[in-house]
Design a protein around this motif. Structure first.
Motif, PDB file in Angstrom:
ATOM      1  N   ARG A   1      32.656  41.884  27.459  1.00  0.00           N
ATOM      2  CA  ARG A   1      31.352  41.907  27.203  1.00  0.00           C
ATOM      3  C   ARG A   1      30.231  42.657  28.072  1.00  0.00           C
ATOM      4  O   ARG A   1      29.628  43.607  27.713  1.00  0.00           O
ATOM      5  CB  ARG A   1      30.540  40.715  26.281  1.00  0.00           C
ATOM      6  CG  ARG A   1      31.198  40.445  25.175  1.00  0.00           C
ATOM      7  CD  ARG A   1      30.492  39.300  24.286  1.00  0.00           C
ATOM      8  NE  ARG A   1      30.869  39.058  23.143  1.00  0.00           N
ATOM      9  CZ  ARG A   1      30.439  37.967  22.358  1.00  0.00           C
ATOM     10  NH1 ARG A   1      30.029  37.016  23.046  1.00  0.00           N
ATOM     11  NH2 ARG A   1      31.174  37.807  21.462  1.00  0.00           N
ATOM     12  N   HIS A   2      30.238  41.968  29.255  1.00  0.00           N
ATOM     13  CA  HIS A   2      29.396  42.557  30.003  1.00  0.00           C
ATOM     14  C   HIS A   2      29.726  43.193  31.169  1.00  0.00           C
ATOM     15  O   HIS A   2      29.236  44.260  31.681  1.00  0.00           O
ATOM     16  CB  HIS A   2      28.588  41.410  30.937  1.00  0.00           C
ATOM     17  CG  HIS A   2      28.019  40.216  30.055  1.00  0.00           C
ATOM     18  ND1 HIS A   2      26.853  40.703  29.311  1.00  0.00           N
ATOM     19  CD2 HIS A   2      28.390  38.915  29.455  1.00  0.00           C
ATOM     20  CE1 HIS A   2      26.614  39.633  28.382  1.00  0.00           C
ATOM     21  NE2 HIS A   2      27.290  38.628  28.637  1.00  0.00           N
ATOM     22  N   GLY A   3      31.184  43.223  31.669  1.00  0.00           N
ATOM     23  CA  GLY A   3      31.721  43.982  32.876  1.00  0.00           C
ATOM     24  C   GLY A   3      32.505  45.104  32.053  1.00  0.00           C
ATOM     25  O   GLY A   3      32.910  45.977  32.857  1.00  0.00           O
ATOM     26  N   SER A   4      33.043  45.220  30.708  1.00  0.00           N
ATOM     27  CA  SER A   4      33.643  46.245  30.315  1.00  0.00           C
ATOM     28  C   SER A   4      35.125  46.452  30.841  1.00  0.00           C
ATOM     29  O   SER A   4      35.620  47.261  30.866  1.00  0.00           O
ATOM     30  CB  SER A   4      32.778  47.568  30.242  1.00  0.00           C
ATOM     31  OG  SER A   4      31.710  47.579  29.715  1.00  0.00           O
TER      32      SER A   4
ATOM     33  N   HIS B   1      44.929  22.095  41.855  1.00  0.00           N
ATOM     34  CA  HIS B   1      45.465  23.527  41.157  1.00  0.00           C
ATOM     35  C   HIS B   1      44.278  24.295  41.137  1.00  0.00           C
ATOM     36  O   HIS B   1      43.084  23.948  41.434  1.00  0.00           O
ATOM     37  CB  HIS B   1      45.901  23.378  39.665  1.00  0.00           C
ATOM     38  CG  HIS B   1      47.309  22.769  39.686  1.00  0.00           C
ATOM     39  ND1 HIS B   1      47.657  21.390  39.931  1.00  0.00           N
ATOM     40  CD2 HIS B   1      48.488  23.179  39.529  1.00  0.00           C
ATOM     41  CE1 HIS B   1      48.782  21.176  39.714  1.00  0.00           C
ATOM     42  NE2 HIS B   1      49.317  22.263  39.792  1.00  0.00           N
ATOM     43  N   SER B   2      44.605  25.489  41.083  1.00  0.00           N
ATOM     44  CA  SER B   2      43.405  26.722  40.771  1.00  0.00           C
ATOM     45  C   SER B   2      43.664  27.432  39.596  1.00  0.00           C
ATOM     46  O   SER B   2      44.721  27.911  39.345  1.00  0.00           O
ATOM     47  CB  SER B   2      43.487  27.596  42.113  1.00  0.00           C
ATOM     48  OG  SER B   2      42.606  28.824  41.891  1.00  0.00           O
ATOM     49  N   LEU B   3      42.551  27.721  38.911  1.00  0.00           N
ATOM     50  CA  LEU B   3      42.640  28.782  37.721  1.00  0.00           C
ATOM     51  C   LEU B   3      41.694  29.780  38.247  1.00  0.00           C
ATOM     52  O   LEU B   3      40.485  29.675  38.634  1.00  0.00           O
ATOM     53  CB  LEU B   3      41.999  27.771  36.623  1.00  0.00           C
ATOM     54  CG  LEU B   3      41.954  29.001  35.479  1.00  0.00           C
ATOM     55  CD1 LEU B   3      43.049  29.278  34.808  1.00  0.00           C
ATOM     56  CD2 LEU B   3      41.080  28.266  34.002  1.00  0.00           C
ATOM     57  N   ARG B   4      42.410  31.148  38.254  1.00  0.00           N
ATOM     58  CA  ARG B   4      41.770  32.413  38.580  1.00  0.00           C
ATOM     59  C   ARG B   4      41.584  33.428  37.493  1.00  0.00           C
ATOM     60  O   ARG B   4      42.546  33.536  37.049  1.00  0.00           O
ATOM     61  CB  ARG B   4      42.379  32.925  39.672  1.00  0.00           C
ATOM     62  CG  ARG B   4      41.812  34.009  40.397  1.00  0.00           C
ATOM     63  CD  ARG B   4      42.559  34.508  41.681  1.00  0.00           C
ATOM     64  NE  ARG B   4      42.266  35.785  42.442  1.00  0.00           N
ATOM     65  CZ  ARG B   4      41.637  35.580  43.542  1.00  0.00           C
ATOM     66  NH1 ARG B   4      41.627  34.511  44.178  1.00  0.00           N
ATOM     67  NH2 ARG B   4      41.398  36.990  43.897  1.00  0.00           N
ATOM     68  N   VAL B   5      40.525  33.907  37.355  1.00  0.00           N
ATOM     69  CA  VAL B   5      40.309  35.044  36.591  1.00  0.00           C
ATOM     70  C   VAL B   5      39.763  36.263  37.232  1.00  0.00           C
ATOM     71  O   VAL B   5      38.586  36.216  37.482  1.00  0.00           O
ATOM     72  CB  VAL B   5      39.314  34.596  35.228  1.00  0.00           C
ATOM     73  CG1 VAL B   5      39.174  35.665  34.224  1.00  0.00           C
ATOM     74  CG2 VAL B   5      40.104  33.291  34.327  1.00  0.00           C
ATOM     75  N   ALA B   6      40.571  37.191  37.217  1.00  0.00           N
ATOM     76  CA  ALA B   6      40.116  38.494  37.878  1.00  0.00           C
ATOM     77  C   ALA B   6      40.060  39.835  37.089  1.00  0.00           C
ATOM     78  O   ALA B   6      40.989  39.933  36.266  1.00  0.00           O
ATOM     79  CB  ALA B   6      41.067  38.870  39.106  1.00  0.00           C
ATOM     80  N   ASP B   7      39.067  40.473  37.006  1.00  0.00           N
ATOM     81  CA  ASP B   7      39.009  41.663  36.375  1.00  0.00           C
ATOM     82  C   ASP B   7      38.562  42.867  36.822  1.00  0.00           C
ATOM     83  O   ASP B   7      38.078  42.840  37.927  1.00  0.00           O
ATOM     84  CB  ASP B   7      37.876  41.296  35.112  1.00  0.00           C
ATOM     85  CG  ASP B   7      36.428  41.362  35.718  1.00  0.00           C
ATOM     86  OD1 ASP B   7      35.962  42.503  35.770  1.00  0.00           O
ATOM     87  OD2 ASP B   7      35.764  40.369  35.439  1.00  0.00           O
ATOM     88  N   ASP B   8      38.929  44.067  36.233  1.00  0.00           N
ATOM     89  CA  ASP B   8      38.481  45.362  36.761  1.00  0.00           C
ATOM     90  C   ASP B   8      37.422  45.858  36.160  1.00  0.00           C
ATOM     91  O   ASP B   8      37.006  47.110  36.138  1.00  0.00           O
ATOM     92  CB  ASP B   8      39.808  46.306  36.395  1.00  0.00           C
ATOM     93  CG  ASP B   8      39.959  46.560  35.359  1.00  0.00           C
ATOM     94  OD1 ASP B   8      39.477  45.975  34.101  1.00  0.00           O
ATOM     95  OD2 ASP B   8      40.704  47.801  34.696  1.00  0.00           O
ATOM     96  N   GLY B   9      36.199  45.025  35.506  1.00  0.00           N
ATOM     97  CA  GLY B   9      35.208  45.387  35.237  1.00  0.00           C
ATOM     98  C   GLY B   9      34.102  45.985  35.869  1.00  0.00           C
ATOM     99  O   GLY B   9      34.321  46.219  37.200  1.00  0.00           O
ATOM    100  N   GLY B  10      32.953  46.333  35.651  1.00  0.00           N
ATOM    101  CA  GLY B  10      31.974  46.890  36.337  1.00  0.00           C
ATOM    102  C   GLY B  10      31.201  46.024  37.573  1.00  0.00           C
ATOM    103  O   GLY B  10      30.482  46.609  38.502  1.00  0.00           O
ATOM    104  N   GLY B  11      31.482  44.697  37.384  1.00  0.00           N
ATOM    105  CA  GLY B  11      31.102  43.793  38.507  1.00  0.00           C
ATOM    106  C   GLY B  11      29.584  43.847  38.311  1.00  0.00           C
ATOM    107  O   GLY B  11      28.908  44.246  37.538  1.00  0.00           O
TER     108      GLY B  11
END
Length: 130
Positions: free
Chosen positions: A55-58, A74-84
């Motif tokens: 929604r916010h980073g497209s 453990h680690s939960l990681r969410v990485a995106d290619d959005g606008g930052g």
């Protein structure tokens, strides 16, 4: 329910995929069991991070990874290619309600939450369980 975390993560991802046109790559350690409180908090953080990315980073592409963290947990990681975005500026402007709720949920668990983002360069949200 005593369902492994990876299966619950996949359910959450499927829900987001069905609502939005986004590619979500998944790398999950199998058969990770956590307590009910941890499970609920992690899934809410995951959902918030995914929705924010779309929604916010497209974002068009997101990577969700569950595996060993830097510490013993453990680690939960969410990485995106959005606008930052500028994390401190968003929080200071009162636009960080979702960010604040993720921090509060991680704090309840005694987990470490990190949010790294730069305008134009995507966002990484990571929760490390002790």
């Amino acid at each position: 329910e005593n369902v492994p975390l990876d299966q619950l993560i996949l359910r959450t991802i499927d829900s987001v995929r069905s609502r939005f046109d986004v590619e979500i790559e998944v790398e999950l350690e199998r058969d990770v069991l956590v307590g009910a409180e941890e499970r609920t908090a992690l899934l809410r953080i995951l959902h918030e991070a995914l929705i924010n990315a779309v929604r916010h980073g497209s974002a068009e592409n997101i990577l969700v990874r569950l595996g060993e963290g830097a510490s013993a947990g453990h680690s939960l990681r969410v990485a995106d290619d959005g606008g930052g975005f500028d994390v401190p500026a968003a929080i200071a402007a009162g636009k960080g309600l979702g960010l604040t709720s993720m921090q509060e949920r991680a704090g309840i668990l005694g987990a470490k939450l990190s949010i790294a983002s730069t305008p134009g360069a995507g966002t990484i949200v990571e929760v490390e369980l002790a």
